[in-house]
Design a protein around this motif. Structure first.
Motif, PDB file in Angstrom:
ATOM      1  N   ILE A  72       0.757  -1.259   0.117  1.00 57.98           N
ATOM      2  CA  ILE A  72      -0.094   0.044  -0.097  1.00 57.98           C
ATOM      3  C   ILE A  72       0.783   1.244  -0.077  1.00 57.98           C
ATOM      4  O   ILE A  72       0.386   2.265   0.232  1.00 57.98           O
ATOM      5  N   LYS A  73       2.333   1.361  -0.087  1.00 58.43           N
ATOM      6  CA  LYS A  73       3.231   2.471   0.061  1.00 58.43           C
ATOM      7  C   LYS A  73       2.771   3.418  -0.875  1.00 58.43           C
ATOM      8  O   LYS A  73       2.456   4.742  -0.422  1.00 58.43           O
ATOM      9  N   THR A  74       2.254   3.020  -2.356  1.00 58.79           N
ATOM     10  CA  THR A  74       1.979   4.306  -3.114  1.00 58.79           C
ATOM     11  C   THR A  74       0.539   4.972  -2.818  1.00 58.79           C
ATOM     12  O   THR A  74       0.535   6.276  -2.978  1.00 58.79           O
ATOM     13  N   SER A  75      -0.374   4.251  -2.548  1.00 63.03           N
ATOM     14  CA  SER A  75      -1.758   4.769  -2.255  1.00 63.03           C
ATOM     15  C   SER A  75      -1.620   5.312  -1.044  1.00 63.03           C
ATOM     16  O   SER A  75      -2.269   6.515  -0.601  1.00 63.03           O
ATOM     17  N   LEU A  76      -0.721   4.985   0.064  1.00 61.46           N
ATOM     18  CA  LEU A  76      -0.784   5.548   1.346  1.00 61.46           C
ATOM     19  C   LEU A  76       0.139   6.828   1.249  1.00 61.46           C
ATOM     20  O   LEU A  76      -0.520   7.974   1.691  1.00 61.46           O
ATOM     21  N   SER A  77       0.999   6.863   0.521  1.00 62.46           N
ATOM     22  CA  SER A  77       1.796   8.046   0.200  1.00 62.46           C
ATOM     23  C   SER A  77       1.005   9.153  -0.468  1.00 62.46           C
ATOM     24  O   SER A  77       1.015  10.279  -0.207  1.00 62.46           O
ATOM     25  N   ASP A  78      -0.069   8.792  -1.537  1.00 63.48           N
ATOM     26  CA  ASP A  78      -0.869   9.510  -2.000  1.00 63.48           C
ATOM     27  C   ASP A  78      -1.864  10.082  -1.050  1.00 63.48           C
ATOM     28  O   ASP A  78      -2.128  11.316  -1.291  1.00 63.48           O
ATOM     29  N   ALA A  79      -2.339   9.452  -0.476  1.00 65.05           N
ATOM     30  CA  ALA A  79      -3.388   9.858   0.721  1.00 65.05           C
ATOM     31  C   ALA A  79      -2.588  10.861   1.547  1.00 65.05           C
ATOM     32  O   ALA A  79      -3.318  11.938   2.006  1.00 65.05           O
ATOM     33  N   ILE A  80      -1.343  10.510   2.152  1.00 66.05           N
ATOM     34  CA  ILE A  80      -0.754  11.546   3.103  1.00 66.05           C
ATOM     35  C   ILE A  80      -0.651  12.824   2.502  1.00 66.05           C
ATOM     36  O   ILE A  80      -0.613  13.950   2.826  1.00 66.05           O
ATOM     37  N   THR A 114      -4.266  24.185  13.042  1.00 64.67           N
ATOM     38  CA  THR A 114      -3.787  23.482  11.818  1.00 64.67           C
ATOM     39  C   THR A 114      -3.130  22.262  12.090  1.00 64.67           C
ATOM     40  O   THR A 114      -3.604  21.304  11.057  1.00 64.67           O
ATOM     41  N   LYS A 115      -2.375  21.935  12.874  1.00 61.45           N
ATOM     42  CA  LYS A 115      -1.940  20.868  13.264  1.00 61.45           C
ATOM     43  C   LYS A 115      -3.153  19.531  13.544  1.00 61.45           C
ATOM     44  O   LYS A 115      -2.921  18.669  13.128  1.00 61.45           O
ATOM     45  N   LYS A 116      -4.165  20.055  14.326  1.00 67.52           N
ATOM     46  CA  LYS A 116      -5.306  19.147  14.560  1.00 67.52           C
ATOM     47  C   LYS A 116      -5.862  19.028  13.310  1.00 67.52           C
ATOM     48  O   LYS A 116      -6.567  17.772  13.129  1.00 67.52           O
ATOM     49  N   ALA A 117      -6.237  19.982  12.347  1.00 72.49           N
ATOM     50  CA  ALA A 117      -6.703  19.676  11.049  1.00 72.49           C
ATOM     51  C   ALA A 117      -5.963  18.610  10.201  1.00 72.49           C
ATOM     52  O   ALA A 117      -6.666  17.980   9.835  1.00 72.49           O
ATOM     53  N   LEU A 118      -4.635  18.844  10.298  1.00 75.04           N
ATOM     54  CA  LEU A 118      -3.948  17.639   9.718  1.00 75.04           C
ATOM     55  C   LEU A 118      -4.151  16.608  10.095  1.00 75.04           C
ATOM     56  O   LEU A 118      -4.461  15.240   9.370  1.00 75.04           O
ATOM     57  N   ILE A 119      -4.093  16.148  11.354  1.00 78.45           N
ATOM     58  CA  ILE A 119      -4.290  14.872  11.960  1.00 78.45           C
ATOM     59  C   ILE A 119      -5.469  14.167  11.617  1.00 78.45           C
ATOM     60  O   ILE A 119      -5.694  13.166  11.302  1.00 78.45           O
ATOM     61  N   LYS A 120      -6.591  15.334  11.705  1.00 82.84           N
ATOM     62  CA  LYS A 120      -8.047  14.464  11.390  1.00 82.84           C
ATOM     63  C   LYS A 120      -8.041  14.389   9.814  1.00 82.84           C
ATOM     64  O   LYS A 120      -8.984  13.271   9.523  1.00 82.84           O
ATOM     65  N   SER A 121      -7.664  15.022   9.031  1.00 81.87           N
ATOM     66  CA  SER A 121      -7.428  14.869   7.751  1.00 81.87           C
ATOM     67  C   SER A 121      -6.826  13.530   7.343  1.00 81.87           C
ATOM     68  O   SER A 121      -7.473  12.736   6.613  1.00 81.87           O
ATOM     69  N   LEU A 122      -5.727  13.537   7.967  1.00 80.91           N
ATOM     70  CA  LEU A 122      -5.083  11.977   7.645  1.00 80.91           C
ATOM     71  C   LEU A 122      -5.768  10.831   7.927  1.00 80.91           C
ATOM     72  O   LEU A 122      -5.958   9.904   7.176  1.00 80.91           O
ATOM     73  N   PHE A 123      -6.329  10.915   9.034  1.00 86.77           N
ATOM     74  CA  PHE A 123      -7.392   9.845   9.472  1.00 86.77           C
ATOM     75  C   PHE A 123      -8.393   9.501   8.545  1.00 86.77           C
ATOM     76  O   PHE A 123      -8.636   8.440   7.916  1.00 86.77           O
ATOM     77  N   GLU A 124      -9.043  10.692   7.890  1.00 88.53           N
ATOM     78  CA  GLU A 124     -10.001  10.542   7.373  1.00 88.53           C
ATOM     79  C   GLU A 124      -9.809   9.859   5.871  1.00 88.53           C
ATOM     80  O   GLU A 124     -10.314   9.218   5.212  1.00 88.53           O
ATOM     81  N   VAL A 125      -8.764  10.731   5.180  1.00 85.29           N
ATOM     82  CA  VAL A 125      -8.374  10.373   3.870  1.00 85.29           C
ATOM     83  C   VAL A 125      -7.629   8.717   3.904  1.00 85.29           C
ATOM     84  O   VAL A 125      -7.970   8.278   2.814  1.00 85.29           O
ATOM     85  N   ILE A 126      -6.716   8.479   4.903  1.00 84.20           N
ATOM     86  CA  ILE A 126      -6.145   7.318   4.807  1.00 84.20           C
ATOM     87  C   ILE A 126      -7.164   6.266   4.944  1.00 84.20           C
ATOM     88  O   ILE A 126      -7.274   5.210   4.148  1.00 84.20           O
ATOM     89  N   GLU A 127      -8.147   6.268   5.824  1.00 85.51           N
ATOM     90  CA  GLU A 127      -9.554   5.325   5.832  1.00 85.51           C
ATOM     91  C   GLU A 127     -10.242   5.449   4.267  1.00 85.51           C
ATOM     92  O   GLU A 127     -10.428   4.426   3.801  1.00 85.51           O
ATOM     93  N   ALA A 128     -10.695   6.552   3.905  1.00 87.80           N
ATOM     94  CA  ALA A 128     -11.069   6.611   2.520  1.00 87.80           C
ATOM     95  C   ALA A 128     -10.599   6.089   1.439  1.00 87.80           C
ATOM     96  O   ALA A 128     -11.198   5.414   0.439  1.00 87.80           O
ATOM     97  N   LYS A 129      -9.291   6.399   1.126  1.00 88.16           N
ATOM     98  CA  LYS A 129      -8.626   6.139   0.211  1.00 88.16           C
ATOM     99  C   LYS A 129      -7.700   4.761   0.273  1.00 88.16           C
ATOM    100  O   LYS A 129      -7.266   4.055  -0.955  1.00 88.16           O
TER     101      LYS A 129
END
Length: 128
Positions: free
Chosen positions: A14-22, A74-89
């Motif tokens: 999943i390296k490529t898809s995880l990198s894209d999500a991050i 901003t840092k909290k928004a980044l963490i929340k976005s990472l959780f959401e995008v990683i789960e979705a993608k």
């Protein structure tokens, strides 16, 4: 710079898809340029990667290293976005993701032959 740790059998496919999500979260929340992707993946043997008993083998640790300056929200928004995008993608449940943000003063960064506090031409803002 992003460093990602996980069990090699799970992380390698999943390296490529995880990198894209991050990267998509970094672009959206921090406003970094498209070409500013610096991700390091550390696939580990299961015998070398201890994780909480209530997590699965998909357990993934993400360290975000960046210069100081971003606002708390901003840092909290980044963490929340990472959780959401990683789960979705990528399909990793947020329970199996651990994120830490490590900040260092600009003078502790070195790139392009100078320290971060000497750079005058960053194409993005650190103070967001």
């Amino acid at each position: 710079m992003i460093v990602v740790y996980g069990i090699s059998e799970h992380l390698n496919p999943i390296k490529t898809s995880l990198s894209d999500a991050i990267h998509s979260s970094m672009l959206e929340v921090l406003g970094i340029p498209e070409g500013k992707r610096a991700h390091r993946f550390i696939p580990m043997d299961k015998s070398d990667f201890f994780y909480p008993s209530d997590r699965s083998e998909a357990y993934t640790v993400i360290e975000v290293n960046m210069m100081m300056g971003r606002q708390r929200e901003t840092k909290k928004a980044l963490i929340k976005s990472l959780f959401e995008v990683i789960e979705a993608k990528v399909g990793i449940d947020p329970t199996d993701v651990e994120i830490t943000i490590k900040e260092q003063p600009a003078h502790c960064w070195g790139f392009r032959g100078m320290t971060g506090d000497e750079v005058q031409d960053l194409r993005y803002s650190v103070n967001v």
